[in-house]
Design a protein around this motif. Structure first.
Motif, short mmCIF file in Angstrom:
data_model
loop_
_atom_site.label_atom_id
_atom_site.label_comp_id
_atom_site.label_asym_id
_atom_site.label_seq_id
_atom_site.Cartn_x
_atom_site.Cartn_y
_atom_site.Cartn_z
N SER A 175 0.78 -1.24 -0.06
CA SER A 175 0.00 0.10 0.09
C SER A 175 1.03 1.12 -0.09
O SER A 175 1.73 1.13 0.73
CB SER A 175 -1.01 -0.04 1.14
N ALA A 176 0.47 2.21 -0.81
CA ALA A 176 1.36 3.52 -0.98
C ALA A 176 0.99 4.28 0.40
O ALA A 176 1.99 5.12 0.98
CB ALA A 176 0.72 4.21 -1.99
N ARG A 177 0.08 4.18 1.23
CA ARG A 177 -0.17 4.87 2.35
C ARG A 177 -0.80 3.70 3.55
O ARG A 177 -1.96 3.96 3.88
CB ARG A 177 -1.27 5.99 2.16
N PRO A 178 0.06 2.90 3.95
CA PRO A 178 -0.31 2.03 4.54
C PRO A 178 -1.00 2.53 5.97
O PRO A 178 -0.27 3.45 6.85
CB PRO A 178 0.49 0.87 4.79
N GLY A 179 -1.74 2.21 6.84
CA GLY A 179 -2.41 2.51 8.01
C GLY A 179 -3.24 1.49 8.85
O GLY A 179 -4.45 1.62 8.89
N LEU A 180 -2.79 0.25 8.87
CA LEU A 180 -3.65 -0.84 9.37
C LEU A 180 -4.29 -0.67 10.78
O LEU A 180 -3.26 -0.02 11.65
CB LEU A 180 -2.60 -1.93 9.36
N LEU A 181 -5.27 -0.90 11.13
CA LEU A 181 -5.85 -0.69 12.44
C LEU A 181 -6.87 -1.76 12.86
O LEU A 181 -6.44 -2.68 13.77
CB LEU A 181 -6.75 0.61 12.46
N GLY A 182 -7.91 -2.02 12.22
CA GLY A 182 -8.93 -3.11 12.63
C GLY A 182 -8.39 -4.41 12.22
O GLY A 182 -7.91 -4.53 11.08
N ILE A 183 -9.07 -5.55 12.83
CA ILE A 183 -8.87 -6.72 12.50
C ILE A 183 -10.12 -7.53 13.07
O ILE A 183 -10.44 -7.42 14.26
CB ILE A 183 -7.40 -7.33 12.90
N ALA A 184 -10.45 -8.58 12.46
CA ALA A 184 -11.37 -9.59 12.53
C ALA A 184 -11.22 -10.97 11.95
O ALA A 184 -10.61 -10.91 10.83
CB ALA A 184 -12.77 -9.27 12.27
N VAL A 185 -11.73 -12.16 12.62
CA VAL A 185 -11.42 -13.15 11.92
C VAL A 185 -12.72 -14.00 12.05
O VAL A 185 -13.39 -14.15 12.77
CB VAL A 185 -10.49 -14.12 12.86
N ALA A 186 -13.25 -14.42 10.53
CA ALA A 186 -14.34 -15.11 10.63
C ALA A 186 -14.38 -16.58 11.03
O ALA A 186 -13.36 -17.12 11.44
CB ALA A 186 -15.00 -15.21 9.01
N ALA A 187 -15.57 -17.09 11.14
CA ALA A 187 -15.50 -18.63 11.72
C ALA A 187 -14.68 -19.53 10.99
O ALA A 187 -14.36 -20.50 11.48
CB ALA A 187 -16.96 -18.93 11.72
N ASP A 195 -7.28 -1.00 6.34
CA ASP A 195 -6.11 -0.19 5.95
C ASP A 195 -6.62 1.37 5.73
O ASP A 195 -7.24 1.68 4.69
CB ASP A 195 -5.41 -0.58 4.82
N GLN A 196 -6.59 2.28 7.02
CA GLN A 196 -7.03 3.56 6.95
C GLN A 196 -6.28 4.34 5.69
O GLN A 196 -7.18 4.87 5.21
CB GLN A 196 -6.73 4.01 8.27
N GLY A 197 -4.93 4.19 5.84
CA GLY A 197 -4.36 5.21 4.74
C GLY A 197 -4.85 5.04 3.27
O GLY A 197 -4.80 5.89 2.50
N ALA A 198 -5.02 3.61 3.14
CA ALA A 198 -5.21 3.50 1.64
C ALA A 198 -6.79 3.18 1.43
O ALA A 198 -6.94 2.92 0.29
CB ALA A 198 -4.74 2.04 1.20
N ASP A 199 -7.63 3.51 2.43
CA ASP A 199 -9.17 3.32 2.28
C ASP A 199 -9.23 1.71 1.52
O ASP A 199 -10.17 1.65 0.57
CB ASP A 199 -9.49 4.29 1.40
N GLN A 200 -8.99 0.80 2.31
CA GLN A 200 -8.85 -0.75 1.67
C GLN A 200 -9.43 -1.58 2.99
O GLN A 200 -9.27 -1.27 4.18
CB GLN A 200 -7.56 -1.07 1.21
N ILE A 201 -10.06 -2.47 2.45
CA ILE A 201 -10.38 -3.67 3.23
C ILE A 201 -9.54 -4.95 2.85
O ILE A 201 -9.45 -5.36 1.87
CB ILE A 201 -11.74 -4.10 3.35
N VAL A 202 -8.65 -5.38 3.81
CA VAL A 202 -7.61 -6.45 3.42
C VAL A 202 -8.36 -7.90 3.78
O VAL A 202 -8.85 -8.14 5.06
CB VAL A 202 -6.42 -6.18 4.23
N ARG A 203 -8.13 -8.90 2.93
CA ARG A 203 -8.72 -10.09 3.29
C ARG A 203 -7.42 -11.04 3.11
O ARG A 203 -6.75 -11.25 2.04
CB ARG A 203 -9.49 -10.66 2.38
#
Length: 334
Positions: A175-187, A195-203
């Motif tokens: 990511s050009a502007r990484p800003g990782l913050l929240g995290i969750a794990v599915a069943a 990723d706040q900085g890049a306005d992305q959801i990471v899977r």
């Protein structure tokens, strides 16, 4: 009109509150605008901090009925059991302790940036820790997988990191502007992060393959994230003033309307309702059946920061003005 600035990952809790107090109300229209019922004031059970300077930050309900919470700038972790609050000591003072999760055995896992560790605390207060092997540790939120692995956001390493059997494995985010913050794990073990900085959801799939999804609203600053029982991903857009939903690769965004509520914290209730905090307006929000209802806390200075829902449906919140509160299940389900 002043532009509302995003709060970067790792920003101080007290500074966060000060900036929120200065925010200017702004309009924002998402892809969908749900019905927003008028706020109603509710009665809750609240527990004051044992020390006047303590600031409860993250909160997590345990399967054994206890509730854990982190305390900013304190060498302790908090726990409420059977209506009694405990202050369990730890070696170093917390700083921006935004990572907390509870395992099926009732132990709390938390990130500890100043000590450069990820730690597990048993219900009795015993601590085991794993060192973070970087010169500086900036740590985001943490979540536990069905296989016992702990996953956490590591913004300074540009990584969504797995801790399993004492071993760290980093998944680097390009990511050009990484800003990782929240995290969750599915069943099913799939990991999701913001990723706040890049306005992305990471899977990150169970096979370790990473994929990123661009949030439709640019500059939205996605923050807290949760996954429901069906695998649907829910997240807050702090700067965008929206609730986001990602399902089958498709986004929907639900605007909070004209008022910037300062959305923080998110949790899925046993009945599928989505709960979150409105930090700026001093209330709890619930999304259910396509509409939002706001439950305003009685205290005028209330600033709920994080939320968790226990198995009975009680909604717990950490209020950074110095309280941990419970909104009883019977009222929360109405």
């Amino acid at each position: 009109m002043r532009q509302v600035k995003a709060i970067p990952a790792g920003f101080g809790i007290r500074a966060f509150v000060i900036i929120l107090a200065l925010l200017v109300v702004f309009g924002g229209i998402g892809l969908l605008l749900w019905h927003r019922a008028s706020p109603r004031t509710i009665a809750t059970v609240e527990y004051p901090m044992l020390e006047s300077n303590d600031v409860p930050t993250m909160i997590a309900a345990s399967p054994d009925g206890a509730v854990w919470f982190t305390i900013d700038s304190a060498a302790a972790v908090g726990r409420i059991q059977d209506g009694k609050m405990l202050r369990l000591p730890k070696p170093a003072r917390n700083l921006e302790p935004i990572g907390l999760a509870v395992a099926p055995d009732g132990a709390a896992w938390y990130t500890d940036g100043p000590a450069k560790v990820v730690s597990r605390m048993s219900p009795s207060g015993d601590i085991t820790s794993v060192d973070i092997d970087t010169p500086i540790a900036r740590l985001g939120q943490i979540a536990l997988a069905p296989n016992g692995a702990a996953w956490f956001a590591e913004p300074n390493a540009f990584s969504v990191t797995r801790l399993k059997d004492g071993v760290l494995k980093r998944h680097l985010v390009d990511s050009a502007r990484p800003g990782l913050l929240g995290i969750a794990v599915a069943a099913d073990g799939t990991v999701w992060a913001t990723d706040q900085g890049a306005d992305q959801i990471v899977r990150i799939g169970v096979d370790g393959v990473m994929r990123t999804y661009e949030v439709p609203t640019r500059g939205s600053s996605p923050s807290d994230i949760a996954v429901d029982a069906k695998g649907t991903v829910w997240f807050l857009e702090f700067r965008g003033n929206k609730l986001g939903r990602l399902q089958d690769g498709k986004f929907e965004e639900f605007s909070f309307g004209e008022q910037n509520v300062g959305p923080t914290g998110i949790a899925v209730a046993p009945d599928g309702s989505i709960w979150f905090c409105e930090l700026r307006t001093g209330g709890l929000g619930r999304f259910r059946d396509g509409k939002i209802e706001v439950f305003k806390l009685k205290r005028e200075n209330a600033r709920p920061y994080s939320v968790s829902v226990d198995r009975a449906g009680n909604v717990w919140y950490a209020d950074i003005t110095g309280w941990v509160g419970k909104f009883a299940a019977g009222d929360a389900k109405r």
